[in-house]
Design a protein around this motif. Structure first.
Motif, PDB file in Angstrom:
ATOM      1  N   ASP A 144      51.010  98.487  54.865  1.00 36.24           N
ATOM      2  CA  ASP A 144      51.916  98.836  53.766  1.00 36.24           C
ATOM      3  C   ASP A 144      52.001  97.735  52.705  1.00 36.24           C
ATOM      4  OD1 ASP A 144      52.625 101.366  54.683  1.00 36.24           O
ATOM      5  OD2 ASP A 144      54.166 100.543  56.020  1.00 36.24           O
ATOM      6  N   ALA A 165      51.268  95.526  49.494  1.00 30.65           N
ATOM      7  CA  ALA A 165      50.700  95.791  48.164  1.00 30.65           C
ATOM      8  C   ALA A 165      50.036  94.523  47.650  1.00 30.65           C
ATOM      9  CB  ALA A 165      51.799  96.237  47.205  1.00 30.65           C
ATOM     10  N   GLN A 194      49.604  99.647  45.923  1.00 28.27           N
ATOM     11  CA  GLN A 194      49.875  99.940  47.329  1.00 28.27           C
ATOM     12  C   GLN A 194      49.214 101.266  47.706  1.00 28.27           C
ATOM     13  OE1 GLN A 194      53.998 100.668  48.278  1.00 28.27           O
ATOM     14  NE2 GLN A 194      53.813  99.701  50.292  1.00 28.27           N
TER      15      GLN A 194
END
Length: 369
Positions: free
Chosen positions: A293, A295, A342
């Motif tokens: 997860d 970014a 992301q």
């Protein structure tokens, strides 16, 4: 084969000088100032102040020289009017090698090259008018011609109503305007600016830069300035050269150097003008992704106005604009953005390759959850 040229100075007989050979390349024949293999070493110093300088300054352009303190900026500038004598190499003004000038030739050269300074160098016991008039008196100009010249110059720099005022009664910006008027008394072809705005506040700096820009347009002067302020280079110059330890490390059109600086020194000097991450995000940046997860945070520079739709389509996933904008440099636009990406369908390597097709310069700042 060579030809005879002459250095023309208002009010003085031209001095016959030896011109540069006609075999010069066409792309440098019109250079107003040329440095060829220029070096300067001061007595008692092992490290040269200048080494291997090869530069061409075109007629009528505003040329900036920038670098850290001690980089050699002042030494280079002062070789143009021979206030500094190079240890080796050549300086050509209008294709004339000035290295062998005698005292009379140097007087004429320096009258054709105006110079303004950081600390104004005004005479406190003389009025604005007298400060501007003094070089003309020294040159032996007739009184009526002196009065005409001084009046026109004070009007040019916006000080006609201050002609009877003494320097102590002037603001810093007004003192610098007197210095500019004084530098123009002999109708120079070149104007040298030695940190001319460093002692001024930002608002006054802006007004002085606008005056120099106007003088460049109206009089067609070649202006060469040195500064440690990249904002000054951005706001007024056409070309810039970056010096480090007496050597040229980067040069080119200002908007291109600002948009895609290659050397570490240039990047460091540019840092105060770059978009910055919000403080709350800076502390959360990591050198590598902590999870799927995470970014990636990218700093992107584009020469022109950024097409954000094309950017988002290029990168894919969830793209957020964290900081940035567009600034005008001369007639060009320069976009600088910080974005987070992301859940992109592209792995980091391909993602960066795609980003580089959209932007002139791409830098990974880190990763954040």
């Amino acid at each position: 084969m060579s030809q005879t040229s002459a250095l023309k100075v208002p009010g003085a007989a031209p001095l016959p000088l030896q011109a540069e050979p006609l075999t010069l390349r066409p792309d440098v024949n019109d250079a107003h100032v040329r440095f060829i293999g220029l070096g300067k070493t001061y007595p008692g110093q092992a490290q040269p102040a200048l080494q291997g300088i090869d530069l061409n300054i075109r007629r009528g352009e505003i040329f900036g020289i920038i670098g850290r303190s001690g980089a050699g900026k002042s030494s280079l500038l002062r070789t143009i009017n021979r206030l500094e004598q190079p240890s080796h190499g050549r300086v050509l003004v209008d294709q004339v090698d000035i290295g062998g000038f005698d005292e009379d030739q140097l007087v004429n050269l320096r009258r054709s090259i105006g110079m303004i300074f950081q600390h104004f160098n005004l005479m406190s016991a003389k009025t604005v008018w007298q400060n501007v008039e003094l070089p003309l008196k020294v040159a032996g100009m007739a009184k009526a011609e002196r009065q005409r010249k001084v009046r026109a110059l004070l009007q040019l720099v916006g000080l006609e109503e201050k002609h009877q005022v003494y320097p102590a009664q002037l603001s810093g910006g007004q003192k610098q305007r007197v210095g500019i008027a004084r530098a123009l008394v002999h109708d120079p072809r070149i104007l040298l600016c030695d940190e001319a705005t460093s002692a001024l506040d930002p608002e006054t700096t802006a007004s002085i830069l606008e005056l120099l820009r106007d003088i460049n347009r109206r009089l067609g002067l070649t202006i060469v300035l040195i500064t440690h302020e990249m904002a000054v280079i951005r706001d007024i110059c056409h070309q810039v050269v970056v010096l480090d330890r007496g050597q040229v490390v980067e040069q080119g059109e200002v908007w291109r150097v600002f948009g895609a600086a290659r050397h570490a020194v240039t990047r460091t000097l540019l840092a105060p003008l770059q978009p910055r991450l919000p403080d709350a995000l800076t502390g959360r940046l990591q050198a590598s992704p902590a999870s799927r997860d995470s970014a990636v945070v990218l700093k992107l520079t584009v020469l022109g106005e950024p097409d954000l739709t094309a950017l988002f389509n290029t990168l894919g996933g969830s793209v957020r604009l964290l900081q940035g904008g567009v600034q005008a440099i001369g007639e060009h636009a320069l976009g600088q953005l910080i974005v987070s990406v992301q859940h992109s369908p592209h792995a980091t390597g391909p993602l960066l390759e795609r980003a580089r097709r959209w932007a002139e310069d791409v830098e990974v700042l880190g990763y954040v959850v």
